[in-house]
Design an enzyme around this catalytic site. Structure first.
Site, PDB file in Angstrom:
ATOM      1  N   MET A   1     -26.381  22.716  47.945  1.00 36.15           N
ATOM      2  CA  MET A   1     -25.231  23.514  47.632  1.00 36.15           C
ATOM      3  C   MET A   1     -23.894  22.408  47.254  1.00 36.15           C
ATOM      4  O   MET A   1     -23.038  22.977  47.484  1.00 36.15           O
ATOM      5  CB  MET A   1     -24.630  24.455  48.718  1.00 36.15           C
ATOM      6  CG  MET A   1     -25.845  25.412  48.816  1.00 36.15           C
ATOM      7  SD  MET A   1     -26.090  26.354  47.524  1.00 36.15           S
ATOM      8  CE  MET A   1     -27.162  27.593  48.394  1.00 36.15           C
TER       9      MET A   1
ATOM     10  N   ILE B   1     -21.990  19.880  44.222  1.00 37.35           N
ATOM     11  CA  ILE B   1     -22.104  19.617  42.933  1.00 37.35           C
ATOM     12  C   ILE B   1     -22.104  17.842  42.766  1.00 37.35           C
ATOM     13  O   ILE B   1     -21.693  17.175  43.549  1.00 37.35           O
ATOM     14  CB  ILE B   1     -20.760  20.220  42.324  1.00 37.35           C
ATOM     15  CG1 ILE B   1     -21.084  21.613  42.135  1.00 37.35           C
ATOM     16  CG2 ILE B   1     -20.623  19.562  40.990  1.00 37.35           C
ATOM     17  CD1 ILE B   1     -19.887  22.251  41.732  1.00 37.35           C
ATOM     18  N   LEU B   2     -23.219  17.678  41.977  1.00 41.74           N
ATOM     19  CA  LEU B   2     -23.118  16.084  41.554  1.00 41.74           C
ATOM     20  C   LEU B   2     -22.805  16.026  40.172  1.00 41.74           C
ATOM     21  O   LEU B   2     -22.991  16.839  39.306  1.00 41.74           O
ATOM     22  CB  LEU B   2     -24.497  15.809  41.785  1.00 41.74           C
ATOM     23  CG  LEU B   2     -25.095  15.773  43.232  1.00 41.74           C
ATOM     24  CD1 LEU B   2     -26.514  15.439  43.409  1.00 41.74           C
ATOM     25  CD2 LEU B   2     -24.046  15.045  44.162  1.00 41.74           C
TER      26      LEU B   2
ATOM     27  N   HIS C   1     -33.071  28.352  41.376  1.00 42.06           N
ATOM     28  CA  HIS C   1     -32.065  29.420  41.065  1.00 42.06           C
ATOM     29  C   HIS C   1     -32.409  30.696  41.427  1.00 42.06           C
ATOM     30  O   HIS C   1     -33.466  31.172  40.722  1.00 42.06           O
ATOM     31  CB  HIS C   1     -31.210  29.244  39.853  1.00 42.06           C
ATOM     32  CG  HIS C   1     -29.938  30.043  39.700  1.00 42.06           C
ATOM     33  ND1 HIS C   1     -28.842  29.657  40.414  1.00 42.06           N
ATOM     34  CD2 HIS C   1     -29.703  31.432  39.307  1.00 42.06           C
ATOM     35  CE1 HIS C   1     -28.014  30.590  40.117  1.00 42.06           C
ATOM     36  NE2 HIS C   1     -28.480  31.599  39.567  1.00 42.06           N
TER      37      HIS C   1
ATOM     38  N   GLY D   1     -33.669  25.938  54.341  1.00 40.07           N
ATOM     39  CA  GLY D   1     -34.712  25.127  54.001  1.00 40.07           C
ATOM     40  C   GLY D   1     -35.864  26.077  53.904  1.00 40.07           C
ATOM     41  O   GLY D   1     -36.977  25.415  54.090  1.00 40.07           O
ATOM     42  N   THR D   2     -35.698  27.277  53.572  1.00 39.49           N
ATOM     43  CA  THR D   2     -36.825  28.014  53.364  1.00 39.49           C
ATOM     44  C   THR D   2     -37.690  27.493  52.174  1.00 39.49           C
ATOM     45  O   THR D   2     -39.063  27.611  52.149  1.00 39.49           O
ATOM     46  CB  THR D   2     -36.567  29.390  53.299  1.00 39.49           C
ATOM     47  OG1 THR D   2     -35.905  29.912  52.321  1.00 39.49           O
ATOM     48  CG2 THR D   2     -36.132  29.908  54.653  1.00 39.49           C
TER      49      THR D   2
HETATM   50  C1  GAR Z   1     -32.274  29.991  47.934  1.00 38.66           C
HETATM   51  O1  GAR Z   1     -32.066  31.286  47.744  1.00 38.66           O
HETATM   52  C2  GAR Z   1     -31.793  29.311  46.635  1.00 38.66           C
HETATM   53  O2  GAR Z   1     -32.504  30.029  45.402  1.00 38.66           O
HETATM   54  C3  GAR Z   1     -30.471  29.350  46.421  1.00 38.66           C
HETATM   55  O3  GAR Z   1     -30.025  29.228  47.967  1.00 38.66           O
HETATM   56  C4  GAR Z   1     -30.860  29.474  48.713  1.00 38.66           C
HETATM   57  C5  GAR Z   1     -31.230  28.407  49.795  1.00 38.66           C
HETATM   58  O4  GAR Z   1     -32.068  28.816  50.617  1.00 38.66           O
HETATM   59  N1  GAR Z   1     -30.096  28.146  45.716  1.00 38.66           N
HETATM   60  C6  GAR Z   1     -28.641  28.419  44.857  1.00 38.66           C
HETATM   61  O5  GAR Z   1     -28.163  29.612  44.843  1.00 38.66           O
HETATM   62  C7  GAR Z   1     -28.483  27.393  43.903  1.00 38.66           C
HETATM   63  N2  GAR Z   1     -27.486  27.808  42.835  1.00 38.66           N
HETATM   64  P1  GAR Z   1     -32.970  28.002  51.570  1.00 38.66           P
HETATM   65  O6  GAR Z   1     -32.157  26.712  52.133  1.00 38.66           O
HETATM   66  O7  GAR Z   1     -33.787  28.764  52.659  1.00 38.66           O
HETATM   67  O8  GAR Z   1     -34.259  27.319  50.660  1.00 38.66           O
END
Ligand code: GAR
Length: 208
Positions: A91, A93-94, A110, A12-13
């Site tokens: 993460m 898929i819907l 992304h 969740g950053t």
């Molecule tokens: C982030 O880097 C985001 O861009 C990526 O997952 C990470 C989640 O980090 N998302 C994808 O790859 C979607 N295809 P977070 O939970 O710390 O925000």
């Protein structure tokens, strides 16, 4: 004031970047009113709680099909009257049902410059591993509207980030987050809430 719902699955950053932006007034005309997690143990839930943001857990594991899971998430978003849905490291898929319920009202972050290194299988650290394998010199992040095509919806904002010779997937992920994702996600959310994004012929136009 628009209701913003954030979908999460992990650390969740990006959610934190949105919370920080909200607290410092960068997000105009919008408020995060709910955080929904596909995983009960996602640290993102803690971040929401620390900031008094209501949370819901809709565990992916408890549903047998993508269709049933999509319905559960869609129903929750309708119930909370979400105006904007942000996929922030979501993460799961819907299917197309949710896109039909929230057309051009869902955005995803992304970690690459779409249309490079995106689509099925390209998520999280895998994206950066592929970037390093290919040896490209520039990567970055993209904020786009969610459509039925995986990572194929109208692009709202992009920001480039340099790839360095000694990068590992982890160092590159960190730089892409710090220099791009955490910067352009709050910007895109604010632009949406201020009605400054228009979609025409599958392209997004920003008026700022
Ligand atoms: C982030 O880097 C985001 O861009 C990526 O997952 C990470 C989640 O980090 N998302 C994808 O790859 C979607 N295809 P977070 O939970 O710390 O925000």
């Amino acid at each position: 004031m628009k209701n913003i719902a954030v979908l999460v699955s992990g650390g969740g950053t990006n959610l934190q970047a949105l919370i920080d932006a909200q607290n410092s007034g960068i997000i105009k005309n919008g408020k995060i009113t709910c955080v929904i997690s596909s995983k009960p143990d996602a640290y993102a839930l803690e971040r929401a709680k620390q900031n008094d943001i209501p949370t819901r857990i809709i565990p992916r594991k408890e549903y047998n099909s993508v269709s049933d899971y999509t319905k559960a998430v869609t129903d929750a978003l309708i119930e909370i009257k979400a105006d904007l849905v942000v996929y922030a490291g979501f993460m799961t898929i819907l299917d197309e049902k949710i896109v039909k319920a929230f057309p051009n009202r869902m955005m995803n972050v992304h970690p690459s410059l779409i249309p490079s290194f995106c689509g099925k299988g390209y998520y999280g650290l895998h994206v950066h591993e592929e970037v390093l394998k290919k040896g490209v010199k520039l990567t970055g992040a993209t904020i786009h509207f969610v459509t039925e095509e995986c990572d194929g919806g109208p692009i709202i904002l992009q920001k480039a980030v340099e790839v360095k010779n000694n990068d590992t997937p982890e160092t590159l992920q960190k730089r892409v987050m710090e220099e791009a994702e955490w910067v352009i996600l709050p910007q895109a959310v604010s632009l949406f809430c201020e009605d400054k994004i228009e979609v025409k012929d599958n392209k997004a136009y920003v008026f700022n």
